[in-house]
Motif scaffolding. Structure first.
Motif, PDB file in Angstrom:
ATOM      1  N   ASP A 175      46.442  33.428  41.631  1.00  0.00           N
ATOM      2  CA  ASP A 175      47.024  32.084  41.544  1.00  0.00           C
ATOM      3  C   ASP A 175      48.090  31.834  42.617  1.00  0.00           C
ATOM      4  OD1 ASP A 175      45.520  31.317  39.300  1.00  0.00           O
ATOM      5  OD2 ASP A 175      46.894  32.338  37.944  1.00  0.00           O
ATOM      6  N   LYS A 195      49.636  28.767  46.766  1.00  0.00           N
ATOM      7  CA  LYS A 195      49.745  28.805  45.303  1.00  0.00           C
ATOM      8  C   LYS A 195      48.988  27.656  44.652  1.00  0.00           C
ATOM      9  CE  LYS A 195      53.983  26.008  44.949  1.00  0.00           C
ATOM     10  NZ  LYS A 195      53.480  24.999  43.995  1.00  0.00           N
ATOM     11  N   MET A 199      52.783  25.726  40.012  1.00  0.00           N
ATOM     12  CA  MET A 199      53.518  26.998  39.999  1.00  0.00           C
ATOM     13  C   MET A 199      54.814  26.845  40.794  1.00  0.00           C
ATOM     14  SD  MET A 199      50.686  30.017  40.404  1.00  0.00           S
ATOM     15  CE  MET A 199      51.758  31.316  39.773  1.00  0.00           C
ATOM     16  N   GLY A 272      56.911  34.281  34.934  1.00  0.00           N
ATOM     17  CA  GLY A 272      55.841  33.491  34.309  1.00  0.00           C
ATOM     18  C   GLY A 272      54.458  33.958  34.720  1.00  0.00           C
ATOM     19  N   ILE A 273      54.305  35.253  35.075  1.00  0.00           N
ATOM     20  CA  ILE A 273      52.989  35.764  35.477  1.00  0.00           C
ATOM     21  C   ILE A 273      52.594  36.957  34.607  1.00  0.00           C
ATOM     22  CG2 ILE A 273      53.123  34.930  37.849  1.00  0.00           C
ATOM     23  CD1 ILE A 273      53.924  37.762  38.708  1.00  0.00           C
ATOM     24  N   GLN A 274      51.286  37.116  34.449  1.00  0.00           N
ATOM     25  CA  GLN A 274      50.749  38.196  33.616  1.00  0.00           C
ATOM     26  C   GLN A 274      50.323  39.396  34.461  1.00  0.00           C
ATOM     27  OE1 GLN A 274      50.244  39.905  30.254  1.00  0.00           O
ATOM     28  NE2 GLN A 274      50.334  37.693  29.991  1.00  0.00           N
ATOM     29  N   HIS A 294      50.206  37.110  42.586  1.00  0.00           N
ATOM     30  CA  HIS A 294      50.567  36.827  41.185  1.00  0.00           C
ATOM     31  C   HIS A 294      49.436  36.104  40.477  1.00  0.00           C
ATOM     32  CE1 HIS A 294      55.065  36.586  42.625  1.00  0.00           C
ATOM     33  NE2 HIS A 294      54.604  37.816  42.606  1.00  0.00           N
ATOM     34  N   ASN A 295      49.263  36.374  39.193  1.00  0.00           N
ATOM     35  CA  ASN A 295      48.272  35.643  38.407  1.00  0.00           C
ATOM     36  C   ASN A 295      48.839  35.289  37.041  1.00  0.00           C
ATOM     37  OD1 ASN A 295      45.518  34.911  39.283  1.00  0.00           O
ATOM     38  ND2 ASN A 295      45.029  35.518  37.181  1.00  0.00           N
ATOM     39  N   ILE A 296      48.565  34.060  36.601  1.00  0.00           N
ATOM     40  CA  ILE A 296      49.105  33.595  35.313  1.00  0.00           C
ATOM     41  C   ILE A 296      48.426  34.326  34.152  1.00  0.00           C
ATOM     42  CG2 ILE A 296      49.286  31.583  33.783  1.00  0.00           C
ATOM     43  CD1 ILE A 296      49.595  29.890  36.398  1.00  0.00           C
TER      44      ILE A 296
END
Length: 517
Positions: A175, A195, A199, A272-274, A294-296
């Motif tokens: 993301d 992005k 985000m 805020g990322i997983q 980064h990925n949500i």
């Protein structure tokens, strides 16, 4: 004068946390659960230690596995491949093998990384078909070729970094992709970003050095990437806890599966990322920066995709190095041309101070100075804007006492020499070329104050929040832009400029010696 903060601006405070940097991240005895870790005896290849999740992946309980030879579970050709790896001691090539385990009567293929150590061998296993990307190998190969040609066409390191961010986001489906460059104090600045809409925007923001402490930075020389498929994982222990071959915790420095410090997982949550994946950008054996993905939602790229990213980070590093070297060469050529004219002027003037300070080409042109002075044999000659004579005498006295007899330069004079704050407008930066330091004879070059605004990703003073026990700590929970104006600093001195200053100093000394002897 105000200027947007350069990457090598002198940040007034050191944000590199000694506390974070001293935590032994490689001795955690824990791995992430998206794979299995086996620790083998390097002589017999018997399994002496294993991660608790072996049954989930291999269909074999720990008690059935431990103290048995690997040959009991995998084909002989796989055993021979591992023996060859150990013999070659190739723990830095990170080239995987394909291992086949019989799991509940069926052959299951695993991608295996082998890390030979002196007393044991680490074998990391991940199911080969577990993560499937949309891009087949031929597609990855074509994309790498295409990206390599694009990088070569970019006109600057910033343009190259932005191209990389855009294309890596398309290729991987992450993301957000950031390219992050370290300043001389290990704070990182985002120089490129791609992005998803909505985000947070981190372009141009600086992050304090404690976000990537020394221990983490060092591990990037051992690992081609750092992957966290989900921050919500439950860490998996190695059993037995102490390595029976060494009577110590197993060193997981080379292990991609190594578990991450809890504080870093909290940091990802606050972002805020997983999921995240980061790759080092290494130039001239120095960690220049990072590619940070980064990925949500949770995301586990295939081994092929990770390998493609590893290759691309190497290609990007080489391209950035090439562009930086090209800029340095151009600057050196320009400085040599100015130096040649200055040298001619130096030798055509009876007084070397006039030759350096006056004429169509002078030391201000060579070193981009706002003012310069020569203190020699009791006299003071100046050009441009300089402090008062008495202030310069006191400055020279301080330099002689505190900085030795070699060339000295700073872009933040007020930090070390508080008296200089009184004349920061003309001398926030200084370069001092000793002629005869013991006698206080110097050529001084000055740079005026340039107010520089740094935009931080959150207040760097709150980057680490300690609990009352003095041991537990948390990352900051806000990344809202925090602006800081850096005062009492000049534009930074480039390495090439300091080289030119040293060459000029040698020429002046040679002229003095010739005339006096």
């Amino acid at each position: 004068m105000e200027n947007k903060a350069a990457i090598n601006v002198t940040v007034p405070k050191n944000y590199d946390s000694e506390f974070c940097g001293s935590i032994p991240l490689h001795l955690v005895n824990l791995i992430q659960p998206h794979g299995v870790l086996l620790v083998l005896d390097s002589e017999t290849l018997s399994i002496r230690q294993a991660s608790e999740n072996v049954e989930q992946y291999l269909g074999i309980g720990l008690e059935e596995l431990l103290e048995h030879e690997l040959a009991a579970f995998v084909p002989q050709k796989n055993v021979e491949e591992i023996k060859l790896k150990i013999k070659a001691n190739s723990n830095h090539d990170k080239i995987p093998l394909s291992l086949t385990f019989q799991v509940n009567g069926e052959n299951v293929a695993f991608t295996a990384l082998v890390h030979p150590k002196e007393e044991y061998v680490l074998v990391e296993l991940e199911e080969a078909e577990k993560a499937v990307d949309e891009v087949p190998f031929i597609g990855l190969y074509q994309h790498i070729k295409y990206l390599t040609s694009l990088f070569k066409q970019a006109e600057s390191s910033e343009a190259t970094a932005q191209l990389a961010a855009n294309e890596l986001k398309k290729l991987t489906g992450f993301d957000r992709v950031l390219v992050y460059q370290f300043d001389p104090q290990w704070n990182g600045i985002v120089i490129a970003q791609a992005k998803e809409a909505g985000m947070d925007d981190y372009m141009g923001l600086r992050f304090p050095a404690s976000d990537v402490p020394k221990q983490s930075r060092d591990l990037y020389f051992r690992n081609p990437y750092r992957l966290i498929p989900t921050r919500d994982y439950a860490p998996v222990r190695l059993i037995p806890i102490v390595n029976p071959l060494t009577q110590r915790f197993t060193d997981l420095s080379d292990c991609n599966l190594r578990s991450v410090a809890t504080v870093h997982l909290e940091y990802l949550k606050n972002l805020g990322i997983q999921a995240s994946m980061s790759l080092p950008l290494i130039i001239n054996n120095q960690l220049w920066g990072l590619i940070s993905c980064h990925n949500i939602a949770a995301k586990n790229p295939s081994y092929e995709m990770r390998s493609a990213l590893e290759l691309l980070s190497g290609i990007l590093s080489a391209q950035l190095a090439s562009q930086e070297n090209e800029q340095a060469i151009l600057l050196r050529v320009q400085l040599r041309s100015i130096h040649a004219r200055l040298l001619e002027q130096l030798y055509s003037n009876q007084n070397f101070a006039d030759g350096v300070l006056s004429g169509s080409t002078n030391i201000q042109d060579l070193l981009s100075l706002s003012g310069a002075a020569v203190l020699y044999e009791g006299g003071i000659w100046t050009s441009g804007e300089t402090p008062h004579h008495q202030e310069m005498k006191e400055l020279v006295s301080w330099i002689r006492r505190n900085k030795g007899t070699s060339l000295f330069a700073t872009a933040n004079l007020g930090k070390d020499y508080s008296r200089s704050v009184a004349y920061k407008d003309v001398a926030s930066g200084v370069v001092a070329l000793p002629i005869n330091a013991e006698q206080g004879e110097y050529i001084l070059g000055f740079r005026s104050e340039v107010l520089q605004t740094i935009s931080w990703g959150g207040d760097p003073n709150n980057a680490i929040q300690m609990e009352a026990d003095g041991k537990t700590y948390h990352p900051r929970n806000s990344f809202a832009t925090y602006q800081e104006t850096v005062k009492h600093t000049s534009l930074p001195w480039k390495e090439e400029e300091l080289e030119a200053a040293e060459v000029l100093r040698s020429a002046v000394l040679e002229k003095i010696i010739r005339e006096n002897y």
